[in-house]
Design a protein around this motif. Structure first.
Motif, mmCIF file in Angstrom:
data_model
loop_
_atom_site.group_PDB
_atom_site.id
_atom_site.type_symbol
_atom_site.label_atom_id
_atom_site.label_comp_id
_atom_site.label_asym_id
_atom_site.label_seq_id
_atom_site.Cartn_x
_atom_site.Cartn_y
_atom_site.Cartn_z
ATOM 1 N N MET A 357 -2.794 14.760 -3.485
ATOM 2 C CA MET A 357 -3.699 13.704 -3.023
ATOM 3 C C MET A 357 -3.976 12.742 -4.339
ATOM 4 N N VAL A 358 -4.504 13.513 -5.460
ATOM 5 C CA VAL A 358 -4.976 12.721 -6.775
ATOM 6 C C VAL A 358 -3.772 12.129 -7.223
ATOM 7 N N ARG A 359 -2.699 12.545 -7.160
ATOM 8 C CA ARG A 359 -1.510 12.020 -8.127
ATOM 9 C C ARG A 359 -0.946 10.752 -7.308
ATOM 10 N N VAL A 360 -1.063 10.998 -5.960
ATOM 11 C CA VAL A 360 -0.450 10.076 -5.108
ATOM 12 C C VAL A 360 -1.588 8.675 -5.133
ATOM 13 N N LEU A 361 -2.742 8.950 -5.189
ATOM 14 C CA LEU A 361 -3.681 7.856 -5.246
ATOM 15 C C LEU A 361 -3.714 7.088 -6.490
ATOM 16 N N VAL A 362 -3.504 7.952 -7.603
ATOM 17 C CA VAL A 362 -3.385 7.177 -8.936
ATOM 18 C C VAL A 362 -2.357 6.469 -9.073
ATOM 19 N N ALA A 363 -1.168 6.677 -8.751
ATOM 20 C CA ALA A 363 0.023 6.107 -8.698
ATOM 21 C C ALA A 363 -0.018 4.742 -7.701
ATOM 22 N N THR A 364 -0.601 5.053 -6.592
ATOM 23 C CA THR A 364 -0.716 3.990 -5.774
ATOM 24 C C THR A 364 -1.548 2.840 -6.038
ATOM 25 N N ALA A 365 -2.748 3.268 -6.717
ATOM 26 C CA ALA A 365 -3.857 2.534 -7.159
ATOM 27 C C ALA A 365 -3.083 1.480 -8.210
ATOM 28 N N ILE A 366 -2.422 2.228 -9.146
ATOM 29 C CA ILE A 366 -1.720 1.424 -10.378
ATOM 30 C C ILE A 366 -0.801 0.373 -9.688
ATOM 31 N N ARG A 367 0.061 0.911 -8.797
ATOM 32 C CA ARG A 367 1.109 0.093 -8.163
ATOM 33 C C ARG A 367 0.373 -1.235 -7.435
ATOM 34 N N GLU A 368 -0.661 -1.205 -6.827
ATOM 35 C CA GLU A 368 -1.318 -2.109 -6.134
ATOM 36 C C GLU A 368 -2.097 -3.029 -7.153
ATOM 37 N N ALA A 369 -2.767 -2.414 -8.067
ATOM 38 C CA ALA A 369 -3.179 -3.293 -9.336
ATOM 39 C C ALA A 369 -2.082 -4.371 -9.871
ATOM 40 N N ALA A 370 -0.976 -3.562 -10.105
ATOM 41 C CA ALA A 370 0.021 -4.564 -10.745
ATOM 42 C C ALA A 370 0.462 -5.356 -9.953
ATOM 43 N N ALA A 371 0.355 -5.277 -8.601
ATOM 44 C CA ALA A 371 0.855 -6.446 -7.473
ATOM 45 C C ALA A 371 -0.052 -7.405 -7.198
ATOM 46 N N GLY A 372 -1.536 -7.304 -7.943
ATOM 47 C CA GLY A 372 -2.631 -8.136 -7.625
ATOM 48 C C GLY A 372 -3.051 -8.133 -6.109
ATOM 49 N N ALA A 373 -3.056 -6.841 -5.698
ATOM 50 C CA ALA A 373 -3.507 -6.687 -4.351
ATOM 51 C C ALA A 373 -5.207 -6.662 -4.191
ATOM 52 N N GLU A 374 -5.702 -6.905 -2.974
ATOM 53 C CA GLU A 374 -7.069 -6.939 -2.786
ATOM 54 C C GLU A 374 -7.858 -5.568 -3.321
ATOM 55 N N ASP A 375 -9.242 -5.694 -3.444
ATOM 56 C CA ASP A 375 -10.032 -4.492 -3.805
ATOM 57 C C ASP A 375 -9.773 -3.469 -2.722
ATOM 58 N N ASP A 376 -9.678 -3.814 -1.589
ATOM 59 C CA ASP A 376 -10.034 -2.794 -0.505
ATOM 60 C C ASP A 376 -8.573 -2.250 -0.165
ATOM 61 N N VAL A 377 -7.437 -2.469 -0.736
ATOM 62 C CA VAL A 377 -6.058 -2.137 -0.152
ATOM 63 C C VAL A 377 -6.005 -0.730 0.037
ATOM 64 N N LEU A 378 -6.770 0.210 -0.645
ATOM 65 C CA LEU A 378 -6.535 1.536 -0.345
ATOM 66 C C LEU A 378 -7.051 2.022 1.002
ATOM 67 N N LEU A 379 -8.099 0.986 1.398
ATOM 68 C CA LEU A 379 -8.845 1.457 2.530
ATOM 69 C C LEU A 379 -7.963 1.018 3.777
ATOM 70 N N ASN A 380 -7.071 -0.183 3.353
ATOM 71 C CA ASN A 380 -6.409 -0.512 4.607
ATOM 72 C C ASN A 380 -5.087 -0.037 4.717
ATOM 73 N N LEU A 381 -4.656 0.875 3.590
ATOM 74 C CA LEU A 381 -3.668 1.747 3.374
ATOM 75 C C LEU A 381 -3.803 2.991 4.220
ATOM 76 N N MET A 382 -4.879 3.274 4.500
ATOM 77 C CA MET A 382 -5.280 4.436 5.081
ATOM 78 C C MET A 382 -4.896 4.387 6.617
ATOM 79 N N GLU A 383 -4.637 3.181 7.036
ATOM 80 C CA GLU A 383 -4.388 2.879 8.630
ATOM 81 C C GLU A 383 -3.004 2.916 8.725
ATOM 82 N N ALA A 384 -2.257 3.153 7.726
ATOM 83 C CA ALA A 384 -0.721 3.349 7.718
ATOM 84 C C ALA A 384 -0.368 4.497 8.376
ATOM 85 N N THR A 385 0.699 4.473 9.189
ATOM 86 C CA THR A 385 1.227 5.907 9.648
ATOM 87 C C THR A 385 2.473 6.315 9.056
#
Length: 418
Positions: A357-385
């Motif tokens: 969980m930590v490793r995927v969370l770190v990699a995803t946060a870095i990817r979304e930061a580089a893309a300039g996503a909104e701050d609540d992007v991880l919360l929105n991702l949790m709704e993905a299937t």
């Protein structure tokens, strides 16, 4: 699956740093359909391959050597204090290990000392371990692999009582102890204050004997920081109230964020093209992961090979006490803090963590930061299937189990605070 990525891992470290940006058409990006969310962002998100290459093309040897130094010196979590200019007293035990044993554990130990029969006669020991992830094939014991559990249990065999030793001999099994752990770590993951327990019916075993035996098992790679007798009620996993992980990510020394002017000119000249940003802002990562703090959420989308391990509550729900990111520097024995390698540190404290969980969370946060996503992007991702909506796990070399707590969470003992 691993065989597929081995050639890539071998060449990633030798690859030249990627250019500041790259452009591609929408048709080209359709070849990598891995998102089922529509969160807005300023730049294109990395594909799984791009994210994997970016994560592995780092000077990970500096992080590995840093963790190895902390284990070799037996500093434990206190060894991280200098990185964040914190007082070591808040993260280190005294010579008698007083800080490692909470008042509740002391009370349980007193209760276990009363004359009781049956299973209560056996002695239960709490063992705080520090081990270097790169020197072992993970915690869990596996045939023909050099694991931490296998090595610890092998050396605990000399403290097994006669009855159990006879039972093992009759079954043609090696005489080994049984170590229960607070949380298993994967191959390559370091632990600075891992907690496990061991019990025996022999009443002549002392904590110092166990500590010395474990320290002789693999010098400089595995250290027993503290051993104490606790109650039979103590369980390193189910008695724990929180776990703390620290991820250290080496940063590009010369990486420069893409300026708004440069982006505008590219987009205006080529409106059919999109831009992939190859750098990220640590402050942006901090804003993204802070949205997880103080919430009970399902982290199923960030987990891998998750199985229910609890008898109550959803198997994928975790409560995040603390989640922060900050810039720091690594140092070695022959250099000071100012001359160290610039890194990003991500500190996560939760009641429990799912596999990878930590490793995927770190990699995803870095990817979304580089893309300039909104701050609540991880919360929105949790709704993905689909778990492909997240990035591949970040390298295990950067991850460290910093501490396990059996008292109420105290934010003042965290490294990254406001």
């Amino acid at each position: 699956m691993l065989a597929k990525f081995r050639p890539l891992m071998a060449t990633a470290a030798k690859a030249k740093p990627p250019s500041a940006l790259s452009v591609s058409t929408a048709a080209e990006r359709d070849e990598y359909p891995q998102y089922n969310h529509t969160d807005a962002c300023r730049h294109l998100r990395w594909t799984a391959k791009e994210s994997y290459e970016y994560m592995h093309a780092r000077p990970w040897s500096r992080v590995v050597d840093f963790y190895a130094m902390l284990v070799r010196t037996g500093a434990g979590t206190a060894g991280l204090a200098e990185m964040f200019r914190k007082d070591e007293k808040d993260h280190i035990s005294g010579t008698d290990g007083e800080d490692f044993e909470t008042s509740s554990e002391k009370q349980m130990a007193v209760a276990s000392s009363k004359a009781r029969g049956g299973r209560w006669e056996r002695l239960n020991f709490k063992i705080v371990l520090s081990y270097h992830g790169g020197s072992f094939d993970g915690w869990q014991k596996q045939p023909d692999l050099n694991t931490v559990q296998g090595l610890v249990e092998k050396h605990l065999g000399q403290f097994v009582d006669e009855r159990k030793a006879k039972q093992l001999q009759e079954r043609s099994l090696p005489i080994e102890g049984c170590a229960t752990v607070a949380g298993r770590t994967d191959k390559g993951v370091t632990a600075l204050q891992q907690v496990c327990s061991f019990y025996t019916w022999r009443n002549d075993v002392k904590p110092s004997d166990i500590k010395d035996t474990i320290n002789e098992a693999a010098p400089d790679k595995l250290k027993s920081l503290f051993v104490s007798e606790v109650s039979r009620q103590f369980h390193p996993n189910f008695s724990a109230k929180w776990r703390k992980y620290l991820y250290i990510f080496p940063l590009d020394q010369d990486a420069e964020p893409i300026s708004g002017k440069e982006l505008s000119s590219i987009i205006l000249e080529n409106p059919e093209y999109n831009v992939t940003c190859r750098s990220f802002d640590v402050a942006k990562v901090d804003k993204i992961i802070r949205k997880l703090e103080g919430k009970l959420l399902s982290y199923k989308i960030f987990a891998r090979d998750t199985q229910a391990s609890r008898s109550d509550g959803p198997a994928t729900e975790c409560f995040m006490f603390h989640s922060r990111a900050a810039v720091s520097k690594l140092y070695s024995a022959d250099e000071n803090f100012k001359e160290g390698t610039k890194v990003m540190c991500i500190e996560l404290v939760a009641d429990r963590f799912l596999r990878k969980m930590v490793r995927v969370l770190v990699a995803t946060a870095i990817r979304e930061a580089a893309a300039g996503a909104e701050d609540d992007v991880l919360l929105n991702l949790m709704e993905a299937t689909c778990r492909r909506a997240t990035a591949p796990p970040a390298p295990a070399e950067g991850l460290c189990l910093a501490d396990v707590g059996y008292e109420d969470f105290n934010k003042h003992k965290c490294f990254i605070v406001d």
